[in-house]
Enzyme design. Structure first.
Site, PDB file in Angstrom:
ATOM      1  N   LYS A 191       0.832  -1.203   0.000  1.00  0.00           N
ATOM      2  CA  LYS A 191       0.000   0.000   0.000  1.00  0.00           C
ATOM      3  C   LYS A 191       0.866   1.253   0.000  1.00  0.00           C
ATOM      4  O   LYS A 191       0.701   2.141  -0.833  1.00  0.00           O
ATOM      5  CB  LYS A 191      -0.942  -0.008   1.206  1.00  0.00           C
ATOM      6  N   ASP A 196      -6.370   0.538   0.392  1.00  0.00           N
ATOM      7  CA  ASP A 196      -6.504   0.886   1.806  1.00  0.00           C
ATOM      8  C   ASP A 196      -7.883   0.417   2.270  1.00  0.00           C
ATOM      9  O   ASP A 196      -8.559  -0.310   1.567  1.00  0.00           O
ATOM     10  CB  ASP A 196      -6.350   2.400   1.986  1.00  0.00           C
TER      11      ASP A 196
END
Length: 221
Positions: free
Chosen positions: A130, A149
């Site tokens: 991420k 996310d």
DNA sequence: ATCCCGAGGG
DNA sequence: CCCTCTGGAT
């Protein structure tokens, strides 16, 4: 010949395209909302953003970046002082440790510059796909994947873009159905929509421009 | 699967 | 009170 079975059921490409089009119309200003001035600052802000709102990160980073102006300052920082500076973002002991460890490695192994390769980024403390995708996409303009996310995860499931809960598998599904030129944009769009309209606690379906095509619409239940 | 951790909203 | 927030490492 029998129809080939695929291990993963893909959503209708036309449906995906329609969702993306409507999200772009609904959030033409969608962008990364973490405040930063340098690559290092974005990397650190993203590490701090774990399980924390970007608003809170942005209230924390100005003083942090003033006190520690460069990698060297972070590397030599008193760990207790650093902990206090990042405390409002939660997980503060671990985050302070990761920030310092990451800066020390950038200093000693990358000549003080934030690396621009996925493999190098992933080797840093507190950096997984991420965070690496954020840095590669926002700073270096060479995204190798999709930022997944909590918002991207929640909405991707709602729209039927994926059936997985594992972020890595979700990212793989998104990469398969979203054109590469939209890999950075789709995360911004889903995050904006997730924050402003389709929140986890209270999705505002009545004011959602995708309500009529959303499989998870609360209005038809 | 569990831990790390604070702050705001409902 | 309980849930959520631009997760990651063990």
């Amino acid at each position: 010949m029998a129809a080939a079975k695929t291990s993963t059921v893909r959503p209708d490409p036309n449906y995906v395209a329609e969702v993306v089009t409507r999200l772009k119309e609904a959030h033409p200003d969608a962008h990364c909302e973490l405040n930063y001035e340098t690559p290092l600052q974005l990397l650190l802000a993203t590490i701090l953003s774990a399980q924390c709102t970007d608003v809170r990160v942005n209230k924390t980073t100005p003083a942090l970046f003033e006190k520690y102006p460069d990698v060297k300052a972070f590397a030599e920082a008193d760990i207790t002082e650093l902990e206090e500076m990042v405390r409002p973002t939660g997980f503060y002991r671990m985050k302070a440790q990761r920030v310092q460890e990451t800066c020390r490695r950038i200093l000693t192994e990358y000549d003080g510059e934030v690396p621009d390769e996925m493999e190098d980024l992933l080797s840093l403390s507190g950096v997984a796909r991420k965070t690496a995708n954020v840095v590669l996409g926002e700073i270096f303009n060479k995204a190798e994947g999709v930022v997944v996310d909590t918002h991207v995860k929640r909405l991707s499931n709602k729209f039927g873009f994926t059936t997985y809960t594992d972020p890595v598998k979700i990212e793989k599904d998104l990469m398969a159905i979203i054109s590469q030129e939209d890999w950075v944009k789709i995360s911004h769009l889903l995050i904006f929509h997730g924050r402003r309209v389709c929140s986890a606690r209270k999705p505002d379906c009545a004011n959602c421009s995708l309500e009529d095509i959303c499989p998870a619409s609360e209005l038809k239940k």
